[in-house]
Design a protein around this motif. Structure first.
Motif, PDB file in Angstrom:
ATOM      1  N   MET A 172       0.838  -1.198   0.000  1.00  0.00           N
ATOM      2  CA  MET A 172       0.000   0.000   0.000  1.00  0.00           C
ATOM      3  C   MET A 172       0.870   1.244   0.000  1.00  0.00           C
ATOM      4  N   GLY A 173       0.526   2.194  -0.841  1.00  0.00           N
ATOM      5  CA  GLY A 173       1.333   3.401  -0.972  1.00  0.00           C
ATOM      6  C   GLY A 173       0.876   4.505  -0.048  1.00  0.00           C
ATOM      7  N   ARG A 174       1.747   5.461   0.108  1.00  0.00           N
ATOM      8  CA  ARG A 174       1.425   6.598   0.955  1.00  0.00           C
ATOM      9  C   ARG A 174       2.053   7.868   0.381  1.00  0.00           C
ATOM     10  N   VAL A 175       1.267   8.925   0.327  1.00  0.00           N
ATOM     11  CA  VAL A 175       1.773  10.226  -0.115  1.00  0.00           C
ATOM     12  C   VAL A 175       1.725  11.171   1.072  1.00  0.00           C
ATOM     13  N   VAL A 176       2.819  11.892   1.275  1.00  0.00           N
ATOM     14  CA  VAL A 176       2.852  12.878   2.347  1.00  0.00           C
ATOM     15  C   VAL A 176       2.708  14.271   1.754  1.00  0.00           C
ATOM     16  N   VAL A 177       1.803  15.052   2.337  1.00  0.00           N
ATOM     17  CA  VAL A 177       1.608  16.446   1.930  1.00  0.00           C
ATOM     18  C   VAL A 177       1.874  17.325   3.148  1.00  0.00           C
ATOM     19  N   GLU A 178       2.725  18.347   2.971  1.00  0.00           N
ATOM     20  CA  GLU A 178       3.034  19.233   4.084  1.00  0.00           C
ATOM     21  C   GLU A 178       2.690  20.661   3.732  1.00  0.00           C
ATOM     22  N   VAL A 179       2.055  21.331   4.659  1.00  0.00           N
ATOM     23  CA  VAL A 179       1.505  22.669   4.441  1.00  0.00           C
ATOM     24  C   VAL A 179       1.979  23.561   5.582  1.00  0.00           C
ATOM     25  N   MET A 180       2.489  24.742   5.246  1.00  0.00           N
ATOM     26  CA  MET A 180       2.929  25.692   6.280  1.00  0.00           C
ATOM     27  C   MET A 180       2.260  27.046   6.061  1.00  0.00           C
ATOM     28  N   PRO A 181       2.048  27.797   7.139  1.00  0.00           N
ATOM     29  CA  PRO A 181       1.549  29.159   6.961  1.00  0.00           C
ATOM     30  C   PRO A 181       2.574  29.985   6.182  1.00  0.00           C
ATOM     31  N   LYS A 182       2.101  30.856   5.296  1.00  0.00           N
ATOM     32  CA  LYS A 182       3.026  31.718   4.551  1.00  0.00           C
ATOM     33  C   LYS A 182       3.836  32.571   5.530  1.00  0.00           C
ATOM     34  N   PRO A 183       5.067  32.921   5.145  1.00  0.00           N
ATOM     35  CA  PRO A 183       5.937  33.668   6.078  1.00  0.00           C
ATOM     36  C   PRO A 183       5.320  34.977   6.571  1.00  0.00           C
ATOM     37  N   GLU A 184       4.528  35.642   5.725  1.00  0.00           N
ATOM     38  CA  GLU A 184       3.971  36.940   6.116  1.00  0.00           C
ATOM     39  C   GLU A 184       2.709  36.809   6.965  1.00  0.00           C
TER      40      GLU A 184
ATOM     41  N   GLU B  72       0.078   1.361  -6.048  1.00  0.00           N
ATOM     42  CA  GLU B  72       1.366   2.055  -5.983  1.00  0.00           C
ATOM     43  C   GLU B  72       1.177   3.550  -6.171  1.00  0.00           C
ATOM     44  N   VAL B  73       2.165   4.293  -5.724  1.00  0.00           N
ATOM     45  CA  VAL B  73       2.144   5.743  -5.911  1.00  0.00           C
ATOM     46  C   VAL B  73       2.733   6.045  -7.281  1.00  0.00           C
ATOM     47  N   THR B  74       1.850   6.195  -8.279  1.00  0.00           N
ATOM     48  CA  THR B  74       2.289   6.520  -9.640  1.00  0.00           C
ATOM     49  C   THR B  74       2.387   8.039  -9.781  1.00  0.00           C
ATOM     50  N   SER B  75       2.867   8.496 -10.921  1.00  0.00           N
ATOM     51  CA  SER B  75       2.967   9.945 -11.131  1.00  0.00           C
ATOM     52  C   SER B  75       1.570  10.553 -11.224  1.00  0.00           C
ATOM     53  N   GLU B  76       0.571   9.769 -11.687  1.00  0.00           N
ATOM     54  CA  GLU B  76      -0.806  10.284 -11.708  1.00  0.00           C
ATOM     55  C   GLU B  76      -1.295  10.514 -10.282  1.00  0.00           C
ATOM     56  N   VAL B  77      -0.992   9.564  -9.398  1.00  0.00           N
ATOM     57  CA  VAL B  77      -1.407   9.718  -7.999  1.00  0.00           C
ATOM     58  C   VAL B  77      -0.740  10.938  -7.383  1.00  0.00           C
ATOM     59  N   LEU B  78       0.542  11.130  -7.664  1.00  0.00           N
ATOM     60  CA  LEU B  78       1.251  12.300  -7.130  1.00  0.00           C
ATOM     61  C   LEU B  78       0.653  13.599  -7.681  1.00  0.00           C
TER      62      LEU B  78
ATOM     63  N   VAL C 248       5.122  17.587  -1.373  1.00  0.00           N
ATOM     64  CA  VAL C 248       4.220  16.514  -1.793  1.00  0.00           C
ATOM     65  C   VAL C 248       5.130  15.405  -2.262  1.00  0.00           C
ATOM     66  N   ALA C 249       5.144  14.280  -1.563  1.00  0.00           N
ATOM     67  CA  ALA C 249       6.143  13.260  -1.884  1.00  0.00           C
ATOM     68  C   ALA C 249       5.611  11.862  -1.596  1.00  0.00           C
ATOM     69  N   ASP C 250       6.120  10.916  -2.376  1.00  0.00           N
ATOM     70  CA  ASP C 250       5.853   9.500  -2.155  1.00  0.00           C
ATOM     71  C   ASP C 250       6.567   9.077  -0.877  1.00  0.00           C
ATOM     72  N   ALA C 251       5.793   8.618   0.098  1.00  0.00           N
ATOM     73  CA  ALA C 251       6.401   8.209   1.362  1.00  0.00           C
ATOM     74  C   ALA C 251       6.088   6.752   1.657  1.00  0.00           C
ATOM     75  N   SER C 252       5.905   5.955   0.614  1.00  0.00           N
ATOM     76  CA  SER C 252       5.554   4.549   0.816  1.00  0.00           C
ATOM     77  C   SER C 252       6.633   3.802   1.577  1.00  0.00           C
ATOM     78  N   GLU C 253       7.886   4.250   1.393  1.00  0.00           N
ATOM     79  CA  GLU C 253       8.999   3.553   2.030  1.00  0.00           C
ATOM     80  C   GLU C 253       9.210   3.978   3.477  1.00  0.00           C
ATOM     81  N   GLU C 254       8.691   5.176   3.832  1.00  0.00           N
ATOM     82  CA  GLU C 254       8.904   5.670   5.193  1.00  0.00           C
ATOM     83  C   GLU C 254       8.014   4.902   6.160  1.00  0.00           C
ATOM     84  N   SER C 255       8.612   4.407   7.233  1.00  0.00           N
ATOM     85  CA  SER C 255       7.801   3.729   8.231  1.00  0.00           C
ATOM     86  C   SER C 255       7.330   4.753   9.247  1.00  0.00           C
ATOM     87  N   ALA C 256       6.025   4.809   9.459  1.00  0.00           N
ATOM     88  CA  ALA C 256       5.477   5.721  10.455  1.00  0.00           C
ATOM     89  C   ALA C 256       6.075   5.369  11.809  1.00  0.00           C
TER      90      ALA C 256
END
Lengths: 90, 90
Positions: B1-13, B50-56, B78-86
């Motif tokens: 099973m694949g996993r995509v990680v998305v990270e969001v930050m407040p803008k600097p201003e 799998e995390v294909t380029s379409e999924v990304l 936004v990255a494929d994180a299937s290999e990262e173990s939580a």
């Protein structure tokens, strides 16, 4: 100026209502690829000097005590991110 | 099973009251190394295959439309994180 990134996720056995809300909204917006969503937190800690191993150790301690609640959350990443430019999508 | 990680930050201003609260609490707990803190969000999107380029690509679109508010937030990863173990601390 250095930067340490700390990432915290809810433990797998803990209900995540924010993630549930997102996974319910995704198919309504046409995103049918995703079967589950978990929402956690990402902290950027700024350091005036360089990110030494002492700074990383302090960040790890802060992550376990202040930035996460160890009963319901796991610290999944503590890393030197001085080289990462904010706003860059990898 | 694949996993995509998305990270969001407040803008600097953009003001970040959660980050301000953390940076105020750190020295009271003995962590004097950190001069600033920003708090953002980390999403883990699960994919059945799998995390294909379409999924990304879909994850990138979802990140810009549903997972972040582009007026006040930046999608920083936004990255494929299937290999990262939580649960693994890097």
């Amino acid at each position: 100026m250095g930067r340490v990134v700390v990432e915290v996720m809810p433990k797998p056995e803990i209900l995540d209502p924010q993630g549930k809300a997102v996974v319910g909204a995704l198919p309504r917006l046409g995103f049918t690829q995703f079967s589950g969503v978990r929402q956690g937190k990402r902290f950027e800690l700024e350091v005036d000097g360089e990110v030494t191993s002492e700074v990383l150790d302090a960040a790890r301690q802060a992550a376990e005590t202040l930035l996460s609640n160890p009963v319901i959350e796991d610290v999944v990443r503590v890393a030197d991110a001085s080289e990462e430019s904010a706003g860059a999508v990898a």
